[in-house]
Scaffold this motif. Structure first.
Motif, PDB file in Angstrom:
ATOM      1  N   MET A   5      48.946  33.927  44.976  1.00 16.64           N
ATOM      2  CA  MET A   5      47.747  33.500  45.056  1.00 16.64           C
ATOM      3  C   MET A   5      46.902  33.567  46.203  1.00 16.64           C
ATOM      4  N   ASP A   6      47.565  33.281  47.385  1.00 18.12           N
ATOM      5  CA  ASP A   6      46.730  33.690  48.686  1.00 18.12           C
ATOM      6  C   ASP A   6      46.300  35.210  48.799  1.00 18.12           C
ATOM      7  N   LYS A   7      47.367  35.977  48.571  1.00 18.62           N
ATOM      8  CA  LYS A   7      46.779  37.384  48.609  1.00 18.62           C
ATOM      9  C   LYS A   7      45.760  37.787  47.591  1.00 18.62           C
ATOM     10  N   VAL A   8      45.584  37.276  46.552  1.00 27.03           N
ATOM     11  CA  VAL A   8      44.652  37.561  45.449  1.00 27.03           C
ATOM     12  C   VAL A   8      43.253  37.099  45.940  1.00 27.03           C
ATOM     13  N   LEU A   9      43.182  35.807  46.511  1.00 24.25           N
ATOM     14  CA  LEU A   9      42.034  35.365  47.048  1.00 24.25           C
ATOM     15  C   LEU A   9      41.490  35.929  48.196  1.00 24.25           C
ATOM     16  N   GLU A  10      42.381  36.353  49.033  1.00 25.02           N
ATOM     17  CA  GLU A  10      42.124  36.912  50.173  1.00 25.02           C
ATOM     18  C   GLU A  10      41.343  38.559  49.968  1.00 25.02           C
ATOM     19  N   ALA A  11      41.783  39.163  48.899  1.00 25.18           N
ATOM     20  CA  ALA A  11      41.387  40.264  48.445  1.00 25.18           C
ATOM     21  C   ALA A  11      40.098  40.187  47.653  1.00 25.18           C
ATOM     22  N   GLN A  12      39.787  39.147  47.051  1.00 23.19           N
ATOM     23  CA  GLN A  12      38.664  38.945  46.368  1.00 23.19           C
ATOM     24  C   GLN A  12      37.505  38.964  47.085  1.00 23.19           C
ATOM     25  N   GLY A  13      37.286  38.496  48.404  1.00 21.96           N
ATOM     26  CA  GLY A  13      36.357  38.458  49.293  1.00 21.96           C
ATOM     27  C   GLY A  13      35.712  39.896  49.551  1.00 21.96           C
ATOM     28  N   PRO A  14      36.421  40.665  50.033  1.00 26.40           N
ATOM     29  CA  PRO A  14      35.843  42.051  50.107  1.00 26.40           C
ATOM     30  C   PRO A  14      35.324  42.906  48.900  1.00 26.40           C
ATOM     31  N   VAL A  15      35.986  42.616  47.745  1.00 25.28           N
ATOM     32  CA  VAL A  15      35.809  43.122  46.358  1.00 25.28           C
ATOM     33  C   VAL A  15      34.298  42.881  46.025  1.00 25.28           C
ATOM     34  N   MET A  16      34.225  41.259  45.993  1.00 25.76           N
ATOM     35  CA  MET A  16      32.907  40.889  45.604  1.00 25.76           C
ATOM     36  C   MET A  16      31.954  41.158  46.629  1.00 25.76           C
ATOM     37  N   LYS A  17      32.108  41.522  47.798  1.00 27.98           N
ATOM     38  CA  LYS A  17      30.964  41.619  48.799  1.00 27.98           C
ATOM     39  C   LYS A  17      30.489  43.001  48.428  1.00 27.98           C
ATOM     40  N   LYS A  18      31.456  43.982  48.126  1.00 27.37           N
ATOM     41  CA  LYS A  18      31.246  45.396  48.029  1.00 27.37           C
ATOM     42  C   LYS A  18      30.370  45.247  46.560  1.00 27.37           C
ATOM     43  N   ASP A  19      30.428  44.649  45.770  1.00 22.20           N
ATOM     44  CA  ASP A  19      29.905  44.614  44.316  1.00 22.20           C
ATOM     45  C   ASP A  19      28.550  43.747  44.367  1.00 22.20           C
ATOM     46  N   ARG A  20      28.336  43.058  45.441  1.00 18.84           N
ATOM     47  CA  ARG A  20      27.248  42.044  45.253  1.00 18.84           C
ATOM     48  C   ARG A  20      25.903  42.857  45.285  1.00 18.84           C
ATOM     49  N   GLY A  21      25.015  42.306  44.664  1.00 18.56           N
ATOM     50  CA  GLY A  21      23.570  43.024  44.446  1.00 18.56           C
ATOM     51  C   GLY A  21      23.503  44.107  43.587  1.00 18.56           C
ATOM     52  N   THR A  22      24.602  44.780  42.964  1.00 19.43           N
ATOM     53  CA  THR A  22      24.644  45.732  42.077  1.00 19.43           C
ATOM     54  C   THR A  22      24.470  45.321  40.723  1.00 19.43           C
ATOM     55  N   PHE A  23      24.038  45.986  39.768  1.00 21.90           N
ATOM     56  CA  PHE A  23      23.484  45.674  38.569  1.00 21.90           C
ATOM     57  C   PHE A  23      24.531  46.309  37.494  1.00 21.90           C
ATOM     58  N   SER A  24      25.646  45.328  37.166  1.00 19.24           N
ATOM     59  CA  SER A  24      26.737  45.527  36.480  1.00 19.24           C
ATOM     60  C   SER A  24      27.208  44.703  35.296  1.00 19.24           C
ATOM     61  N   PHE A  25      27.741  45.085  34.298  1.00 14.53           N
ATOM     62  CA  PHE A  25      28.130  44.330  33.194  1.00 14.53           C
ATOM     63  C   PHE A  25      29.634  44.081  33.417  1.00 14.53           C
ATOM     64  N   ASN A  26      30.287  44.760  34.179  1.00 13.71           N
ATOM     65  CA  ASN A  26      31.824  44.809  34.437  1.00 13.71           C
ATOM     66  C   ASN A  26      32.251  44.188  35.543  1.00 13.71           C
ATOM     67  N   SER A  27      33.193  43.155  35.224  1.00 15.66           N
ATOM     68  CA  SER A  27      33.724  42.247  36.184  1.00 15.66           C
ATOM     69  C   SER A  27      34.877  43.146  37.035  1.00 15.66           C
ATOM     70  N   PRO A  28      35.006  43.348  38.558  1.00 15.56           N
ATOM     71  CA  PRO A  28      36.200  43.921  38.981  1.00 15.56           C
ATOM     72  C   PRO A  28      37.374  43.289  38.586  1.00 15.56           C
ATOM     73  N   PHE A  29      37.513  42.206  38.094  1.00 20.79           N
ATOM     74  CA  PHE A  29      38.455  41.462  37.924  1.00 20.79           C
ATOM     75  C   PHE A  29      38.896  41.145  36.467  1.00 20.79           C
ATOM     76  N   THR A  30      39.827  42.027  36.087  1.00 19.57           N
ATOM     77  CA  THR A  30      40.165  41.759  34.418  1.00 19.57           C
ATOM     78  C   THR A  30      41.576  42.163  34.453  1.00 19.57           C
ATOM     79  N   PRO A  31      42.360  41.775  33.307  1.00 17.96           N
ATOM     80  CA  PRO A  31      43.723  41.681  33.267  1.00 17.96           C
ATOM     81  C   PRO A  31      43.984  43.281  32.954  1.00 17.96           C
ATOM     82  N   VAL A  32      44.989  43.879  33.388  1.00 16.70           N
ATOM     83  CA  VAL A  32      45.563  45.316  33.224  1.00 16.70           C
ATOM     84  C   VAL A  32      46.741  45.136  32.530  1.00 16.70           C
ATOM     85  N   ALA A  33      46.905  46.097  31.424  1.00 19.21           N
ATOM     86  CA  ALA A  33      47.998  46.298  30.758  1.00 19.21           C
ATOM     87  C   ALA A  33      48.878  47.298  31.829  1.00 19.21           C
TER      88      ALA A  33
END
Length: 245
Positions: free
Chosen positions: A1-29
């Protein structure tokens, strides 16, 4: 969990402010933890005998899009729909502009996106019905919140305070009209009945038939709830055609 939360910050910062319908966090088969998509190409055998209750809210995307979009023209809305529909963006735009000739471009794209949000749920319901092993109950939440001058309408997550019977705790989302507690009683009792028996019916709502692909009975949750067969049929056909190409 700690690794996931640590990775979330940079991803959300990169995505912030963009017009997007797609979350960067989705289940992967990945073939291991999640062997494959649970409803593609068919409903899973492992849960064949488990009843399903599934639905969405009428205006899901207002929560995500109204704060992100400035003034839109039809041309901008058409291009924005490319993120939803890809090469079918012109088909989608023309459909909604034809159905909503006097609406703003903003409302066109929000309505289209909300229907797109609903389409996979209906596709899952269809595939569960085709399995012919356990019943499916489909709903559409249509009650509109009065907060923010009604701009959110039946937005994403608005149903949750009613399902859990705690609308009194979030007046910032549900408003303060005591009438809203009638909806809480309907929905929370339906969820309890479904959890207990696999059937959400109870005396406080209209008779809610199991879903079929012939009639497509859908419970529209509101202060006065009602059952409607195949609501927004044309939009369902449009999006399911796109999703199943």
């Amino acid at each position: 969990m700690d690794k996931v939360l640590e990775a979330q910050g940079p991803v959300m910062k990169k995505d912030r402010g963009t017009f997007s319908f797609n979350s960067p966090f989705t289940p992967v088969a990945d073939g291991q933890v999640l062997p494959d998509h649970p409803f593609d190409p068919a409903a899973p055998a492992v849960s064949a005998d488990v009843p399903l209750m599934i639905g969405t809210n009428k205006d899901e995307m207002t929560l995500f899009l109204y704060g992100k979009m400035g003034v839109l023209t039809d041309g901008m809305a058409r291009m924005g729909l490319g993120r939803l529909a890809g090469d079918a963006k012109d088909q989608v735009f023309e459909h909604y502009r034809g159905r909503m000739p006097d609406a703003s471009a903003r409302d066109v794209i929000v309505t289209a996106a909300s229907d797109m949000f609903r389409a996979p749920s209906l596709l899952a319901a269809d595939r569960k019905v085709a399995q012919a092993a356990a019943p499916v109950y489909v709903y559409l939440f249509t009650w509109e919140t009065p907060v923010l001058d009604g701009k959110l309408k039946s937005t994403h997550a608005l149903e949750l305070p009613f399902v859990f019977d705690n609308a009194d705790l979030v007046p910032s989302l549900t408003g303060k009209d005591p009438e809203r507690f009638k909806l809480s009683e309907q929905m929370s009792t339906a969820w309890i009945a479904f959890a207990r028996t696999g059937n959400p019916n109870h005396p406080g709502i209209p008779t809610w038939p199991a879903y079929t692909t012939e009639q497509r009975p859908t419970l529209l949750f509101n202060l006065t709830s009602r059952v409607e067969n195949d609501p927004r049929r044309e939009e369902r056909l449009l999006w399911q055609g796109i999703l199943t190409k």
